[in-house]
Design a protein around this motif. Structure first.
Motif, mmCIF file in Angstrom:
data_model
loop_
_atom_site.group_PDB
_atom_site.id
_atom_site.type_symbol
_atom_site.label_atom_id
_atom_site.label_comp_id
_atom_site.label_asym_id
_atom_site.label_seq_id
_atom_site.Cartn_x
_atom_site.Cartn_y
_atom_site.Cartn_z
ATOM 1 N N THR A 65 35.060 36.324 53.520
ATOM 2 C CA THR A 65 34.676 34.998 53.710
ATOM 3 C C THR A 65 34.148 34.419 52.222
ATOM 4 N N PHE A 66 34.054 33.233 52.363
ATOM 5 C CA PHE A 66 34.066 32.535 51.508
ATOM 6 C C PHE A 66 32.689 32.662 50.437
ATOM 7 N N VAL A 67 31.391 32.998 51.525
ATOM 8 C CA VAL A 67 30.152 33.223 50.904
ATOM 9 C C VAL A 67 30.182 34.384 49.936
ATOM 10 N N PHE A 68 30.699 35.488 50.526
ATOM 11 C CA PHE A 68 30.927 36.811 49.715
ATOM 12 C C PHE A 68 31.589 36.536 48.502
ATOM 13 N N LYS A 69 32.812 35.835 48.642
ATOM 14 C CA LYS A 69 33.654 35.766 47.361
ATOM 15 C C LYS A 69 32.782 34.838 46.322
ATOM 16 N N LEU A 70 32.152 33.897 46.747
ATOM 17 C CA LEU A 70 31.289 33.100 45.597
ATOM 18 C C LEU A 70 30.235 34.008 44.903
ATOM 19 N N LEU A 71 29.679 34.831 45.815
ATOM 20 C CA LEU A 71 28.876 35.664 45.194
ATOM 21 C C LEU A 71 29.258 36.566 44.217
ATOM 22 N N LEU A 72 30.491 36.928 44.341
ATOM 23 C CA LEU A 72 31.337 37.954 43.325
ATOM 24 C C LEU A 72 31.765 36.789 42.127
ATOM 25 N N LEU A 73 32.219 35.718 42.574
ATOM 26 C CA LEU A 73 32.389 34.820 41.575
ATOM 27 C C LEU A 73 31.223 34.573 40.457
ATOM 28 N N LEU A 74 30.238 34.257 41.307
ATOM 29 C CA LEU A 74 28.851 33.878 40.561
ATOM 30 C C LEU A 74 28.415 35.168 39.593
ATOM 31 N N LEU A 75 28.663 36.476 39.989
ATOM 32 C CA LEU A 75 28.558 37.440 39.236
ATOM 33 C C LEU A 75 29.400 37.617 38.222
ATOM 34 N N LEU A 76 30.517 37.352 38.289
ATOM 35 C CA LEU A 76 31.550 37.267 37.289
ATOM 36 C C LEU A 76 31.156 36.363 36.183
ATOM 37 N N LEU A 77 30.753 35.054 36.481
ATOM 38 C CA LEU A 77 30.468 33.984 35.714
ATOM 39 C C LEU A 77 29.151 34.629 35.007
ATOM 40 N N ASN A 78 28.240 35.040 35.550
ATOM 41 C CA ASN A 78 27.058 35.421 34.829
ATOM 42 C C ASN A 78 27.211 36.576 33.801
ATOM 43 N N MET A 79 28.107 37.889 34.135
ATOM 44 C CA MET A 79 28.031 38.715 33.518
ATOM 45 C C MET A 79 29.155 38.436 32.155
ATOM 46 N N MET A 80 29.835 37.374 32.489
ATOM 47 C CA MET A 80 30.768 36.947 31.140
ATOM 48 C C MET A 80 29.755 36.162 30.319
ATOM 49 N N LEU A 81 28.988 35.197 30.575
ATOM 50 C CA LEU A 81 28.292 34.686 29.808
ATOM 51 C C LEU A 81 27.174 35.465 29.212
ATOM 52 N N CYS A 82 26.661 36.318 29.994
ATOM 53 C CA CYS A 82 25.583 37.599 29.349
ATOM 54 C C CYS A 82 26.343 38.122 28.187
ATOM 55 N N THR A 83 27.533 38.625 28.586
ATOM 56 C CA THR A 83 28.232 39.523 27.464
ATOM 57 C C THR A 83 28.356 38.733 26.239
#
Lengths: 278, 337
Positions: free
Chosen positions: B42-60
């Motif tokens: 589902t879109f919502v779940f994929k969005l959550l994973l994308l947000l996590l990717l963005l967050n972790m990328m910036l955090c790193t």
């Protein structure tokens, strides 16, 4: 052989229970002799448990990691072994009662699940015929055992915190960290294997989902532990909750859900047929 | 500008990352129980994973920038440095794994294909590819254990490209074929049943029916549906047959009239089964087919490298756990991050 391995498994159950009772009694009454006896019995229980694993290995000609109850038998052994190493390194026996109860309950689960078939050997299904099986399952068993030990330490710690003592906090952290590393290994190695066997490294199968949930709980614990407010009771509850999820990931998922990891029945999950035609 | 900085800070903060992790954990736990299958697309779940990717990328990235500024990497190699490099490695590893997943969801393909023994299938019909690649099934074989359960499945394949056989390989479970960007896995198998509808005067035309397909009986309202072929049928086991040995071979079929199930039977090859008045069905034999999973995943290399970085990083970060005191100091040093 059937009777022999049954006796061995029952013996380890009784020894673990006896060790647990002695640990508790010795801890309560602060009698050192009782605690020493508890350790001795725990060591014998651990050796007997190991003997059961050796017999399974001889019977099946492969490491005892491929069926559900073999896993639990290994899980119980590694839990008591890790505890004994912890006890020896830290000279601390206070979590013995709890950890030995956990080991005993695991052995009890083995008896309930496979009581009469402990000597039976069924051939491996095609998907399991891979060298990845050993590393994937062994790291999982080691991770679970570390989490069991951490939960045992956390239960004791909660009582101590009420008395204002947080000395064991960093030890629990260390045990969780080691468990987390092993769980990470297990998940990644499992994914590499799944890619080879099923053609997909991650399929959101119930086992994978719950392993991820476990991983997330401990990941959060490791992150929050850097903050002072998250040490102490809160952190301990998290370690305990984590272990409950670990148990659910194993028992709950194996027996409630059907998925790629359902090896309880004899039907090959890779080759399930559509029952809708009948 | 201040607002933008604030938004960046929120998106890249560890707190947000942890909240996302909690959300992903909760949602996937509940999702797996309430909506088994399909939910994770589902879109919502994929969005959550994308947000996590963005967050972790910036955090790193923040972490690297901070360490560079503070000349952290020029310090003497010690446990603290190894640990910090480990933390960086493991987080970048997870970022790479997530990137690999994103690449797969955009450019990856995975299809199931069935090939009858002796036949050739052009993969271009199942997936998008520049140059068509075909797979020919030379032979399909099931190896059994002494108790009849399957021990291994073998598909003898030829890879055909540009009209020429480029490779011959026998694949089995755990041993896929890799050809250029394509991987083929032994996924399943089945049998097509050679069937005829006959009467006392007409011997009928042979039809190849896959499991689940139906045979219409001319002049009758009834249809015969092929359920499964069992090479070694044991009537006491019902549908829970597990023997793959060659034994008492039967075709299990069901008879329908106006979609209503009339009955189920297990037929031997060559025997005439009366379906309706003087109208029979005969099963002559079976043709095995293999079911392959054919996949192309340009994101896999990211996932693999990410996994190795992650495992190495976790080991470095957690094996070299600094003593409590030192760690406290380090936390003060990195508190700004």
């Amino acid at each position: 052989m059937a009777i022999f391995i049954q006796i061995i498994v029952y013996a380890s159950l009784i020894l673990y229970i006896a060790a647990s009772v002695l640990y508790f009694a010795g801890y309560r009454s602060e009698k050192n002799g009782m605690l020493k006896a508890a350790s001795a019995i725990a060591i014998v229980g651990c050796i007997i448990n190991f003997l059961a694993l050796i017999i399974r290995t001889i019977l099946s000609g492969r490491l005892p990691l491929s069926s559900g109850y073999e896993f639990i038998l290994s899980f119980a052994f590694l839990t008591s072994l890790l505890y004994l190493i912890f006890e020896w390194k830290n000279k601390a026996k206070n979590a013995g009662g709890i950890v030995m109860i956990i080991a005993a309950l695991l052995i009890l689960a083995v008896i309930i699940i496979a009581g009469g078939q402990l000597d039976e050997v069924s051939p491996l299904m095609p998907a399991l015929k891979s060298p990845w099986l050993t590393v994937h399952v062994l790291t999982a068993a080691l991770a679970y055992a570390s989490f069991a030990l951490a939960a045992g330490l956390a239960i004791i710690q909660i009582r101590k915190i009420k008395q204002g003592n947080t000395a064991q906090d960093s030890k629990i952290y260390r045990v969780v960290a080691i468990g987390f590393m092993l769980l990470s290994f297990s998940i990644i190695l499992g994914a590499i294997w799944a890619e080879q066997a099923w053609g997909a490294y991650w399929t959101w199968d119930p086992k994978e989902v719950w392993a991820l949930v476990t991983w997330i709980i401990y990941a959060i614990y490791l992150h929050l532990h850097r903050r002072k407010t998250w040490r102490g009771a809160r952190a301990c509850w998290m370690v305990i909750a984590g272990f409950i999820i670990v148990l659910f990931t194993f028992f709950g998922v194996n027996f409630l859900f059907s998925g790629m990891h359902s090896y309880a029945d004899s039907i090959d999950p890779l080759f399930h047929m559509n029952e809708q035609f009948l | 500008m201040v607002a933008a900085k604030e938004i960046y800070r929120i998106i890249s903060s560890m707190k947000t990352g942890l909240c996302l992790l909690v959300l992903i954990g909760l949602v996937s736990a509940v999702g797996s129980m309430v909506f088994p299958g399909g939910f994770f697309n589902t879109f919502v779940f994929k969005l959550l994973l994308l947000l996590l990717l963005l967050n972790m990328m910036l955090c790193t990235i923040n972490r690297v920038v901070f360490f560079k500024k503070s000349n952290f990497f020029k310090r003497k190699i010690g446990k603290g440095l190894i640990r910090q490099i480990g933390v960086l490695l493991l987080h970048s590893g997870i970022v790479l794994i997530l990137i690999g997943g994103v690449v797969y969801s955009f450019y990856g393909q995975s299809e199931q294909i069935e090939i009858l023994s002796g036949e050739t299938t052009n993969l271009a019909y199942a997936m998008v590819m520049d140059k068509p690649i075909s797979l020919k099934l030379n032979d399909f074989k099931i190896e059994t254990n002494h108790d009849g359960t399957p021990s291994q499945y073998y598909s003898d394949l030829s890879v055909i490209e540009g009209g020429k056989t480029q490779r011959k390989q026998v694949i089995s479970v755990n041993h896929p074929l890799k050809y250029k960007h394509i991987k083929a896995y032994q996924d399943s198998y089945g049998y097509a049943v050679r069937s005829r509808a006959v009467t006392n005067t007409d011997n009928g035309q042979e039809q190849l029916l896959y499991e689940g397909e139906s045979l219409t009986i001319p002049g009758s309202k009834r249809t015969v549906k092929i359920y499964r072929y069992f090479p070694d049928f044991d009537p006491t086991k019902g549908m829970a047959q597990n023997s793959m040995k060659q034994g008492d071979a039967r075709v299990v079929y069901s008879v329908y009239e106006n979609k209503k199930l009339l009955g189920v039977g297990a037929a031997k090859f060559g025997s005439k089964i009366e379906i309706d008045d003087h109208k029979y069905v005969v099963f002559d034999g079976v043709e095995p087919f293999t079911v392959l999973k054919v996949k192309s995943d340009p994101g896999l290399i990211f996932v693999l490298i990410g996994s190795l970085m992650f495992m190495l990083g976790v080991s470095m970060a957690l094996i070299y756990m600094p003593a409590r005191k030192k760690q406290n100091q380090l936390q003060q040093n990195t508190a700004v991050v």
